[in-house]
Write a protein that holds these residues in place. Structure first.
Motif, short mmCIF file in Angstrom:
data_model
loop_
_atom_site.label_atom_id
_atom_site.label_comp_id
_atom_site.label_asym_id
_atom_site.label_seq_id
_atom_site.Cartn_x
_atom_site.Cartn_y
_atom_site.Cartn_z
N ARG A 1 0.84 -1.12 -0.12
CA ARG A 1 -0.06 -0.04 -0.03
C ARG A 1 0.98 1.07 -0.06
O ARG A 1 1.88 1.22 0.79
CB ARG A 1 -1.06 -0.03 1.11
N ARG A 2 0.59 2.22 -0.86
CA ARG A 2 1.41 3.26 -1.05
C ARG A 2 1.37 4.22 -0.03
O ARG A 2 0.11 4.22 0.75
CB ARG A 2 1.12 3.79 -2.62
N ALA A 3 2.09 5.45 0.00
CA ALA A 3 1.78 6.57 1.11
C ALA A 3 0.38 7.30 0.69
O ALA A 3 -0.29 7.76 1.68
CB ALA A 3 2.88 7.32 1.06
N ASP A 4 0.02 7.04 -0.49
CA ASP A 4 -1.15 7.79 -0.94
C ASP A 4 -2.52 7.04 -0.60
O ASP A 4 -3.62 7.40 -1.08
CB ASP A 4 -1.20 8.34 -2.25
N GLY A 5 -2.25 5.77 -0.08
CA GLY A 5 -3.16 5.08 0.23
C GLY A 5 -3.81 3.93 -0.61
O GLY A 5 -4.54 2.85 -0.74
N TYR A 6 -3.48 4.17 -1.86
CA TYR A 6 -3.62 3.21 -3.13
C TYR A 6 -2.92 1.86 -3.03
O TYR A 6 -1.47 1.84 -2.44
CB TYR A 6 -3.36 3.94 -4.66
N GLU B 1 -8.12 8.08 -14.13
CA GLU B 1 -8.52 9.00 -13.19
C GLU B 1 -10.10 8.44 -12.63
O GLU B 1 -10.48 8.87 -11.60
CB GLU B 1 -8.82 10.43 -13.75
N LYS C 1 -0.51 2.57 5.51
CA LYS C 1 0.14 3.34 4.28
C LYS C 1 1.46 3.18 4.48
O LYS C 1 2.31 3.13 5.56
CB LYS C 1 -0.35 4.69 4.59
#
Length: 294
Positions: free
Chosen positions: A21-26, A134, A189
């Motif tokens: 899980r990336r820092a941006d939540g994705y 997007e 995250k």
């Protein structure tokens, strides 16, 4: 203007690894994706304004029209391209929703293909690709609608030569929210499930022209990391997998995407058809499709 039509084929994740899980939540994923021969149909009557109507057996499950992914994708493309011809969409809905097979994403991708045709845009127009990314993580892969590997959050695609595979797909008519499954996975995250070394060392897919058996062996070495959390969210997924694995001629059974749809690959079309018949008789309330993945 002429009525335009596109087919929105169901997406099936043969494998799905969650890398972290990336820092941006994705979540970063790595997935082998193919498409089924079951689909929704979307038509466009080009003209002024933008509207959507639905029909078919799944029409009642489509929710609020203004928030439908078809409308969201069309509006976003219109915002990027001044003077874009829009019109009236009609969706013939057959695929189950919230099912892990990208039904809504396939519909949105079909809408973008229709708008490209109505406006003389190239299929690889960067503005279409941007809107796909997007609007939804599965829309880029559904826009291509071809067998491929999908990485990142779904935006990186690499096409593959995958043989046709007889299959049965089952949805127990229970919607499963993707966000609930990822929540059950429980990654914080910045947390990783797989290291860079694991990805580098992971086995590649068979070369072009490889046999059905070679592909089954390769797919069998994979997994769907969302299957275990999906079972916590909706235990009926286990019942579906058990029903598929108990049939004759089955080579592999697994959940697709975030569920609850599961699939099985069979040795022959005949085996798939018989399995679908047997399961439909035992579970008349389930959505069952026998066909081909490619």
């Amino acid at each position: 203007m002429t009525l335009l039509t596109e087919t929105a084929r169901a997406k099936v994740n043969l494998t799905l690894r969650v890398l972290g899980r990336r820092a941006d939540g994705y979540h970063d994923i790595e997935s082998l994706v193919v498409f089924a021969d079951c689909a929704d149909t979307l038509t466009l009557t080009p003209g002024p304004g933008l509207s959507l109507s639905t029909g078919g057996p799944g029409a009642q499950d489509c929710g609020e029209m203004s928030d439908n992914l078809v409308m969201r994708a069309a509006r976003q493309l219109g915002e990027r391209i001044p003077g874009l011809t829009l019109g009236h969409f009609t969706l013939d809905k057959h695929l189950p929703v919230a099912a892990g097979i990208g039904g809504g994403s396939a519909d949105a991708a079909a809408a973008l293909r229709l708008l490209a045709r109505a406006n003389g845009l190239a299929s690889d127009d960067a503005r279409i690709a941007d809107v796909a990314r997007e609007t939804g993580a599965d829309i880029p892969v559904c826009l291509a609608s071809k067998a491929c590997t999908m990485t990142g959050v779904g935006e990186n695609l690499s096409m593959l030569d995958v043989p046709s595979m007889p299959c049965v797909m089952i949805n127990p008519r229970v919607g499963v929210a993707t966000k609930d499954v990822f929540a059950a996975l429980g990654l914080g995250k910045g947390e990783l499930l797989a290291g860079v070394g694991d990805v580098i060392l992971s086995a590649g897919w068979p070369a072009d022209g490889a046999s059905f058996d070679e592909w089954i062996e390769a797919i069998g070495r994979g997994t769907n990391d969302l299957e275990k959390p999906a079972l916590k969210v909706e235990p009926v997924v286990g019942d579906v997998l058990s029903a598929l694995r108990a049939t004759d001629g089955v080579r592999l059974a697994r959940m697709s995407g975030s569920g609850a749809t599961c699939f099985a690959i069979f040795e022959t079309i005949g085996d798939a058809g018989q399995a679908a018949k047997t399961i439909t008789q035992a579970h008349p309330g389930w959505w069952v499709h026998a066909g081909v993945l490619s």
